[in-house]
Motif scaffolding. Structure first.
Motif, PDB file in Angstrom:
ATOM      1  N   HIS A 199      -4.684  22.166   6.893  1.00  0.00           N
ATOM      2  CA  HIS A 199      -4.152  23.521   6.974  1.00  0.00           C
ATOM      3  C   HIS A 199      -5.181  24.628   6.739  1.00  0.00           C
ATOM      4  N   MET A 200      -6.456  24.330   6.791  1.00  0.00           N
ATOM      5  CA  MET A 200      -7.440  25.381   6.538  1.00  0.00           C
ATOM      6  C   MET A 200      -7.409  26.453   7.623  1.00  0.00           C
ATOM      7  N   VAL A 201      -7.454  26.053   8.883  1.00  0.00           N
ATOM      8  CA  VAL A 201      -7.399  27.025   9.984  1.00  0.00           C
ATOM      9  C   VAL A 201      -6.063  27.754   9.984  1.00  0.00           C
ATOM     10  N   PHE A 202      -4.991  27.022   9.671  1.00  0.00           N
ATOM     11  CA  PHE A 202      -3.648  27.597   9.529  1.00  0.00           C
ATOM     12  C   PHE A 202      -3.675  28.750   8.522  1.00  0.00           C
ATOM     13  N   LYS A 228      -7.463  15.844   4.007  1.00  0.00           N
ATOM     14  CA  LYS A 228      -8.338  16.867   3.452  1.00  0.00           C
ATOM     15  C   LYS A 228      -7.919  18.231   3.985  1.00  0.00           C
ATOM     16  N   TYR A 229      -8.072  19.241   3.132  1.00  0.00           N
ATOM     17  CA  TYR A 229      -7.668  20.601   3.496  1.00  0.00           C
ATOM     18  C   TYR A 229      -8.337  21.056   4.790  1.00  0.00           C
ATOM     19  N   GLY A 285     -11.021  23.777  -1.741  1.00  0.00           N
ATOM     20  CA  GLY A 285     -12.192  23.391  -0.964  1.00  0.00           C
ATOM     21  C   GLY A 285     -11.797  22.581   0.255  1.00  0.00           C
ATOM     22  N   ARG A 286     -12.612  22.615   1.283  1.00  0.00           N
ATOM     23  CA  ARG A 286     -12.256  21.942   2.530  1.00  0.00           C
ATOM     24  C   ARG A 286     -12.095  20.437   2.365  1.00  0.00           C
ATOM     25  N   ASN A 287     -12.730  19.856   1.333  1.00  0.00           N
ATOM     26  CA  ASN A 287     -12.610  18.417   1.093  1.00  0.00           C
ATOM     27  C   ASN A 287     -11.545  18.060   0.063  1.00  0.00           C
ATOM     28  N   ASP A 288     -10.888  19.089  -0.483  1.00  0.00           N
ATOM     29  CA  ASP A 288      -9.792  18.849  -1.424  1.00  0.00           C
ATOM     30  C   ASP A 288      -8.539  18.406  -0.664  1.00  0.00           C
TER      31      ASP A 288
END
Length: 293
Positions: free
Chosen positions: A25-28, A20-21, A8-11
């Motif tokens: 690195h979420m967009v990555f 936070k993710y 999750g984005r907040n993990d």
């Protein structure tokens, strides 16, 4: 099939940064996913370094550079390659490091010293005395606080003549041409083609069967780095990747063989000289950073 747990984005981010993710690195990962879907080879998370790891690898690289600087001040005609090995071991350990080659998969020395037609993995010896006209590659690799660095330089001993001098110069230029192509979301093949084209246009060949590698958390990591590759192929370059650019440029053919006696040293098949420079490169958000040379 193993189920992949979605973050999750907040993990906390998988990289260990503590962020936070969604802020890390979420967009990555979205970019990596699109490239994978398009059929490209992409880096695994395990070879992407976080900022804390990069800083440690950068410090290891600084020591690696200092070792080669120390060698550069002392190398010359009459020096044995064993003396070079002694310098590397003593300087590295004095400054808190460990020579990475020593006992690596049975390698018996602290540094590789490859003279003239030796392509790579030359083993230092009291019997090998550098003489006027020799060219020698000194390949230094360092462990500092558990983090690895790797780079090498060519040294010309006295007057080597115009043919060897040109080979050494073009080999360095080929590394520089490759480095120009290192940027995020390009491909290792972009770099490899630039290296190969520069060597070829100058009448030289590039060794195919031995290449570069990822480095930092281990001595040799994924990916294998080819210098006879094509633009738009090989692994996607992503921020946090660290690898070496170290083409072996031969004056003659690209044929090589391994010394049967020691199982390590690689020679040119035709006995003609080979030259190699090595740098260790970090892919950054907006380009690259050379961590060791």
């Amino acid at each position: 099939m193993q189920k992949v747990q979605k973050i999750g984005r907040n993990d906390p981010c998988w990289c260990g940064s503590g962020k936070k993710y969604g802020e890390c690195h979420m967009v990555f990962d979205q970019k990596i996913g699109r490239a994978r879907f398009s059929g490209h080879e992409v880096p695994s998370h395990k070879i992407i370094k976080n900022p804390a790891q990069i800083e440690k690898i950068r410090e290891s690289g600084k020591l690696n550079i200092a070792v080669l600087d120390y060698v550069a001040e002392r190398i010359g005609a009459g020096v044995t390659t064993q003396e070079i090995d002694d310098w590397v071991y003593q300087f590295t350990t004095k400054h808190g490091g460990i020579p990475a080659p020593l006992h690596y998969e049975g390698f018996p020395k602290s540094v590789c010293t490859s003279v003239n037609s030796q392509v790579c993995h030359g083993i230092p010896s009291d019997d090998v005395v550098l003489k006027e006209g020799d060219i020698v590659n000194v390949d230094v690799s360092t462990i500092l606080d558990g983090f690895f660095s790797d780079s090498s330089r060519m040294f010309m001993i006295g007057d080597v003549g115009p043919e060897k001098e040109r080979l050494v110069r073009v080999a360095k230029e080929a590394v520089d041409k490759g480095l120009e192509k290192v940027k995020p979301w390009g491909y290792l093949g972009d770099m490899g083609q630039a290296v190969h084209e520069h060597a070829k246009k100058n009448g030289y060949t590039v060794v195919r069967d031995v290449g570069g590698h990822g480095v930092g958390l281990e001595f040799h990591e994924e990916p294998f780095v080819s210098y006879v590759s094509r633009k738009g192929t090989e692994m996607l370059m992503a921020p946090g990747m660290i690898f070496t650019i170290e083409p072996m440029v031969n004056m003659g053919t690209d044929g090589i063989y391994v010394d049967d006696g020691n199982g390590w040293t690689i020679y040119t098949e035709d006995g003609k000289p080979s030259a190699q420079w090595e740098i260790m490169v970090l892919v950054t958000e907006d380009g690259h950073e050379v961590l060791a040379y």
